[in-house]
Design a protein around this motif. Structure first.
Motif, short mmCIF file in Angstrom:
data_model
loop_
_atom_site.label_atom_id
_atom_site.label_comp_id
_atom_site.label_asym_id
_atom_site.label_seq_id
_atom_site.Cartn_x
_atom_site.Cartn_y
_atom_site.Cartn_z
N PRO A 22 47.41 40.64 40.90
CA PRO A 22 45.98 40.91 40.81
C PRO A 22 45.47 41.82 41.94
N ALA A 23 46.05 41.69 43.13
CA ALA A 23 45.62 42.54 44.25
C ALA A 23 45.88 44.01 43.96
N ARG A 39 46.40 45.34 40.89
CA ARG A 39 45.65 45.72 39.68
C ARG A 39 44.17 45.98 40.00
N ASP A 40 43.57 45.09 40.80
CA ASP A 40 42.12 45.15 41.04
C ASP A 40 41.74 45.83 42.35
N ASP A 41 42.75 46.23 43.13
CA ASP A 41 42.54 46.88 44.42
C ASP A 41 41.76 45.98 45.39
N ARG A 42 41.96 44.69 45.27
CA ARG A 42 41.37 43.69 46.18
C ARG A 42 42.10 42.37 45.99
N PRO A 93 42.64 38.49 45.19
CA PRO A 93 41.95 37.52 44.33
C PRO A 93 41.42 36.34 45.15
#
Length: 62
Positions: A30-31, A33-36, A38
């Motif tokens: 997720p980090a 994929r979302d550039d941050r 989770p």
């Protein structure tokens, strides 16, 4: 040769050191994929490497 359980991976130059932190797929995917990070990620779970003026490196557990 057997793969060590823990390893520090880093790149360095005359003026910088970059240390790479590994995360479980639940955090890392997720980090990326979302550039941050989770919500499941906790800052307190990290280990910091501190460079003193004397150029000595040591690890301080979180």
């Amino acid at each position: 040769m057997e793969e060590p359980h823990r390893r520090i991976r880093a790149a360095h130059s005359e003026s910088t050191i970059t240390v790479h932190q590994a995360y479980s797929p639940e955090i890392g995917l997720p980090a990326v994929r979302d550039d941050r990070f989770p919500a499941a990620w906790e800052r307190g779970g990290m280990t910091w490497i501190i460079k003193q003026r004397s150029q000595t490196l040591f690890m301080r557990p979180a």
